[in-house]
Write an enzyme that holds these catalytic residues in place. Structure first.
Site, PDB file in Angstrom:
ATOM      1  N   TYR A 151      96.269  27.815  44.662  1.00 23.87           N
ATOM      2  CA  TYR A 151      97.055  28.813  44.160  1.00 23.87           C
ATOM      3  C   TYR A 151      96.250  29.955  43.789  1.00 23.87           C
ATOM      4  O   TYR A 151      96.710  30.942  43.285  1.00 23.87           O
ATOM      5  CB  TYR A 151      97.566  27.965  42.950  1.00 23.87           C
ATOM      6  CG  TYR A 151      98.753  28.689  42.313  1.00 23.87           C
ATOM      7  CD1 TYR A 151      99.985  28.483  42.768  1.00 23.87           C
ATOM      8  CD2 TYR A 151      98.739  29.335  41.028  1.00 23.87           C
ATOM      9  CE1 TYR A 151     101.083  29.298  42.352  1.00 23.87           C
ATOM     10  CE2 TYR A 151      99.787  29.984  40.403  1.00 23.87           C
ATOM     11  CZ  TYR A 151     101.150  30.069  41.226  1.00 23.87           C
ATOM     12  OH  TYR A 151     102.144  30.421  40.744  1.00 23.87           O
ATOM     13  N   LYS A 158      99.161  36.845  39.282  1.00 21.27           N
ATOM     14  CA  LYS A 158      99.621  36.684  37.877  1.00 21.27           C
ATOM     15  C   LYS A 158      98.946  37.280  36.939  1.00 21.27           C
ATOM     16  O   LYS A 158      99.420  37.659  35.923  1.00 21.27           O
ATOM     17  CB  LYS A 158     100.392  35.207  38.079  1.00 21.27           C
ATOM     18  CG  LYS A 158     101.343  34.761  38.924  1.00 21.27           C
ATOM     19  CD  LYS A 158     102.620  35.770  39.033  1.00 21.27           C
ATOM     20  CE  LYS A 158     103.519  35.164  39.819  1.00 21.27           C
ATOM     21  NZ  LYS A 158     104.745  35.841  39.753  1.00 21.27           N
TER      22      LYS A 158
END
Lengths: 258, 81
Positions: A151, A158
């Site tokens: 991720y 993010k």
């Protein structure tokens, strides 16, 4: 909480969390512009479901990773509506790879869609929100501060998005615009299946104090609150919607004698 | 330029391969196109020809030829140059 007479743009609004947000805002009276890139059928279905709630829905195709397409989308909104009240920066993409396999292409693709698009959309939206007390909410992820397998680039995008949210909150405040983010843990959507083995998501269930996975509606409820006047004094924050998953409950669950 | 030539040019630009190695039988793997490249190529082709290629259709493309044939079916005859 009423959004009657308000106009909201939801990027990536055809499916998953974006769809739930559009429906939630529409249920409270907002007209919705549903942006999509790859799945027209889903976006048109969402628009139909929104119209069934008695408000207006507009579908607009744009890859928010492409600045020219963002401009075209906002030109259309400006020409057709002349204003905007709510921007939900939700569209996201990414490449699931370990750090050693992330190349420039994967990095730029993810950052352009997940982070730069929020900046460019906010710049254009702020002008259309002039004098209307606009609201901007971006969609983040717990992966901005927790490390999940493959991720990395999404998590970094993010984290940057959350920092951008703080800067936007401060610099757009004089224009009467409130900016915040919502960070969710694993939410049952198509994107979840794309990034993670189902077992990873389900494995977190026993250490989620709330006792179930986060739904798209859970996220939409918080986004809608942040778009309301009741949230006026919340600025630049990332509100976590994870049923308590991220606050150290693992140790608590393991140590429980029951 | 034919539809096939235009798509070949788009594909080669994205994947940085010589146009000559892209034949109708080439798979995306042969052309060194990963999933990001394919999405970019789809978007560029859609833009060039003013069409939309649904993901469900794109997933059926087994090689470059399938991609070209699909686009050829979507682009009206009169627009072909």
């Amino acid at each position: 909480m009423s959004f009657e007479g308000k106009l909201a743009l939801v990027t990536g609004g055809g499916r998953g969390i974006g769809r739930a947000i559009g429906l939630k805002l529409a249920a409270q009276g907002a007209d919705i512009i549903v942006n999509f890139f790859r799945r027209r059928d889903a976006a048109e279905q969402t628009a139909k479901d929104i119209e069934a709630l008695g408000v207006r829905a507009e579908v607009v195709r744009a890859n928010v990773g492409d600045p020219a397409k963002i401009d075209e989308m906002f030109d259309m909104i400006g020409d057709k509506f002349g204003h905007l009240d709510i921007l939900i920066s939700n569209a996201a993409s990414g490449v699931g790879r370990p750090v050693m396999d992330i190349d420039v292409k994967a990095w730029e693709w993810t950052m352009d869609i997940n982070t730069r698009a929020c900046l460019l959309c906010s710049q254009r939206a702020a002008r259309l929100m002039e004098g209307r007390g606009g609201k901007i909410v971006s969609l983040s992820s717990l992966g901005s501060f927790l490390v999940w397998p493959t991720y990395a680039v999404v998590g970094v995008s993010k984290a940057a998005l959350e920092a951008l949210t703080r800067y936007l909150a401060v610099e757009l405040a004089p224009r009467g615009i409130c900016v915040n983010a919502v960070g969710a843990s694993f939410v049952q959507t198509e994107a979840l299946k794309f990034y993670f083995e189902e077992q990873l998501a389900l494995g977190n269930l026993p250490i989620t104090p709330a006792g179930r996975m986060v739904t798209t509606e859970d996220v939409a409820n918080v986004v809608a609150f942040l778009c309301s006047e009741e949230a006026f004094m919340i600025r630049g924050q990332t509100i976590i919607v994870d049923g308590g998953f991220s606050i150290g409950s693992a140790a608590f669950s393991l140590g429980r004698k029951d | 330029m034919s539809i096939e030539e235009q798509i070949r040019e788009i594909m080669a630009k994205i994947t940085h391969v010589e146009q000559s190695i892209i034949t109708r039988e080439s798979t995306f793997k042969d052309i060194k196109a990963d999933s990001l490249d394919v999405v970019q190529a789809l978007a560029a082709v859609e833009e060039t020809f003013g069409i939309e290629i649904p993901d469900e259709e794109a997933q059926k493309f087994e090689n470059f030829g399938d991609f070209v044939s699909y686009v050829e079916r979507q682009v009206p005859q009169q627009e072909r140059v």
